[in-house]
Design a protein around this motif. Structure first.
Motif, mmCIF file in Angstrom:
data_model
loop_
_atom_site.group_PDB
_atom_site.id
_atom_site.type_symbol
_atom_site.label_atom_id
_atom_site.label_comp_id
_atom_site.label_asym_id
_atom_site.label_seq_id
_atom_site.Cartn_x
_atom_site.Cartn_y
_atom_site.Cartn_z
ATOM 1 N N SER A 38 0.804 -1.220 0.000
ATOM 2 C CA SER A 38 0.000 0.000 0.000
ATOM 3 C C SER A 38 0.838 1.273 0.000
ATOM 4 N N ASP A 90 -9.478 8.101 -3.059
ATOM 5 C CA ASP A 90 -10.455 8.008 -1.979
ATOM 6 C C ASP A 90 -11.770 7.395 -2.484
ATOM 7 N N LEU A 99 -11.311 3.728 -3.237
ATOM 8 C CA LEU A 99 -11.279 2.921 -2.005
ATOM 9 C C LEU A 99 -12.688 2.648 -1.499
ATOM 10 N N GLU A 100 -13.496 3.694 -1.476
ATOM 11 C CA GLU A 100 -14.838 3.549 -0.900
ATOM 12 C C GLU A 100 -15.775 2.757 -1.812
ATOM 13 N N ARG A 107 -13.354 -1.310 -0.726
ATOM 14 C CA ARG A 107 -14.086 -1.626 0.487
ATOM 15 C C ARG A 107 -15.107 -2.742 0.281
ATOM 16 N N TYR A 159 -7.717 -2.490 2.140
ATOM 17 C CA TYR A 159 -8.452 -1.264 2.464
ATOM 18 C C TYR A 159 -7.864 -0.633 3.725
ATOM 19 N N ALA A 160 -7.685 -1.434 4.746
ATOM 20 C CA ALA A 160 -7.165 -0.930 6.025
ATOM 21 C C ALA A 160 -5.748 -0.392 5.859
ATOM 22 N N ARG A 179 -5.750 2.952 3.910
ATOM 23 C CA ARG A 179 -6.300 4.005 4.781
ATOM 24 C C ARG A 179 -5.250 4.476 5.783
ATOM 25 N N GLU A 180 -4.435 3.540 6.253
ATOM 26 C CA GLU A 180 -3.421 3.863 7.246
ATOM 27 C C GLU A 180 -2.367 4.842 6.701
#
Ligand SMILES: Nc1ncnc2c1ncn2[C@@H]1O[C@H](COP(=O)(O)OP(=O)(O)OP(=O)(O)O)[C@@H](O)[C@H]1O
Ligand SMILES: [Mg+2]
Length: 359
Positions: A316, A335, A338-339, A343, A352-353, A356-357
């Motif tokens: 990532s 963004d 991802l959503e 996701r 995903y996690a 996001r990190e």
């Protein structure tokens, strides 16, 4: 192992080239180390009569390679065109290595390239001491290629000014490089030809004049047709480059490569693989070459800092850097992706996690 950071194709693949020369019984054009068919075999891979395995260099349509090789036998030069990262430089290097046994006759064309870098320049100390003479002449890779009948590579041809590009017209049509100061000219020896590359996405390029265009046969290199083909290219090249860089051993990462290639293709094409969701594309270029770089970054990170295996985490951080080139607009694009996509994919929760990190 050699300490040289990167070896040219003719050195890396010397054993394959030697085996091809030994088994090639078809006619060779004057000045060529191999027959056109054997050059194609070198590029596409296969096994030889004596059992030697030739590794594939270009993965894609054989017909394109045949057209490219056939062009180089004629009096026209070859122009490889395509978006960034479609193996133009890579193919040009291997073609030169197979045909001339030397891929290092290379001119990188830039907005600052002038005629002297294409034709010849002078060693001013010798020029002042002796006046214009052959000793004072500094030949360019192009002039050397003409003299010894080899392939000359011009990288990013359209980045140099149109007036400088047109210097090539006489060289390509008359096969002649006049040196008026010495009242002589260099005549190209059989085997000489030019392979130029140009990418179709750069801003600020200088279109070729129609006179020059006519001296080139254009071969357009496409992006890989399918996810499987693109993933195979990435797997192969990452393995080769990573091993040459002596990166720490990590387990094979086919699953992560497949995810990365899927993401890049979806963002590039502006739709999910199943065609169900429309997406925005980021400003940067997400070609096979970028996917290779991201995987190498992930490999290095996994080997030195991570768990020792390429996973969502190591992928990532490297991936976000490749996608977000414009910190404002591209972040919005990623963004949204991802959503709306990442996701919702069941087995992509880790990715995903992890993204996001770092976002
Ligand atoms: N079809 C393909 N077969 C084999 N390798 C490929 C293919 N497509 C891309 N690659 C790999 O992608 C990497 C980048 O290729 P290369 O640098 O030649 O791209 P390029 O078209 O010259 O890009 P640029 O326009 O940015 O100069 C190379 O390592 C090359 O091996
Ligand atoms: Mg290139």
């Amino acid at each position: 192992m050699s300490t040289q950071l990167r070896q040219p194709a003719e050195v890396l693949f010397a054993a394959e080239l030697k085996a091809l020369v030994a088994t090639d019984d078809r006619p060779r054009p004057a000045g060529w180390a191999l027959s056109p068919q054997a050059v194609c075999d070198y590029l596409m891979g296969g096994s030889l009569a004596d059992g030697t395995e030739i590794s594939p260099k270009y993965i894609g349509n054989r017909r394109l390679i045949e057209t490219a090789v056939a062009t180089l036998v004629t009096d026209r030069a070859l122009l490889l065109l395509g978006v960034p990262g479609t193996a133009k430089s890579w193919l040009s290097e291997h073609l030169a290595a197979a045909i001339a046994g030397d891929s290092t006759r290379l001119v990188q064309c830039t907005a600052g390239t002038d005629e002297q870098q294409l034709r010849y320049s002078w060693n001013y100390a010798v020029l002042l001491a002796k006046g214009p003479s052959k000793d004072a002449l500094v030949p360019t890779p192009l002039m050397r290629g003409m003299q010894d009948g080899s392939i000359v590579r011009l990288e990013e041809l359209t980045r140099m000014g149109s007036d400088v590009q047109d210097t090539l017209i006489t060289i390509l049509s008359e096969k002649l490089l006049p040196i008026p100061e010495l009242e002589m000219a260099v005549h190209a020896v059989r085997g000489f030809n030019v392979i130029a590359t140009a990418n179709t996405r750069d801003k600020g390029v200088n279109e070729l004049s129609s006179a020059l265009k006519r001296r080139f046969n254009v071969v357009v290199l496409p992006l890989p047709a399918t996810i499987e083909e693109e993933a195979a290219i990435v797997t192969k090249r990452v393995g080769e480059i990573g091993t040459a860089l002596q990166l720490p051993e990590v387990p094979r990462a086919e699953a992560e490569i497949a995810r990365l290639v899927t993401i890049f293709r979806e963002l590039r094409e502006g739709a999910t693989a199943d065609g169900a969701t429309k997406l925005k594309s980021p400003s940067g270029n997400l070609s096979t070459a970028e996917a290779i770089s991201v995987m190498l970054g992930a490999w290095s990170e996994a080997g030195y800092f991570g768990s020792g295996a390429i996973d969502a985490h190591t992928l990532s951080a490297n991936m976000v850097g490749a996608i977000v080139k414009d910190p404002m607009a591209d972040r919005v694009v990623l963004d949204e992706y991802l959503e709306t996509v990442v996701r919702k994919r069941k087995d992509w929760a880790d990715l995903y996690a992890a993204v996001r990190e770092v976002m």
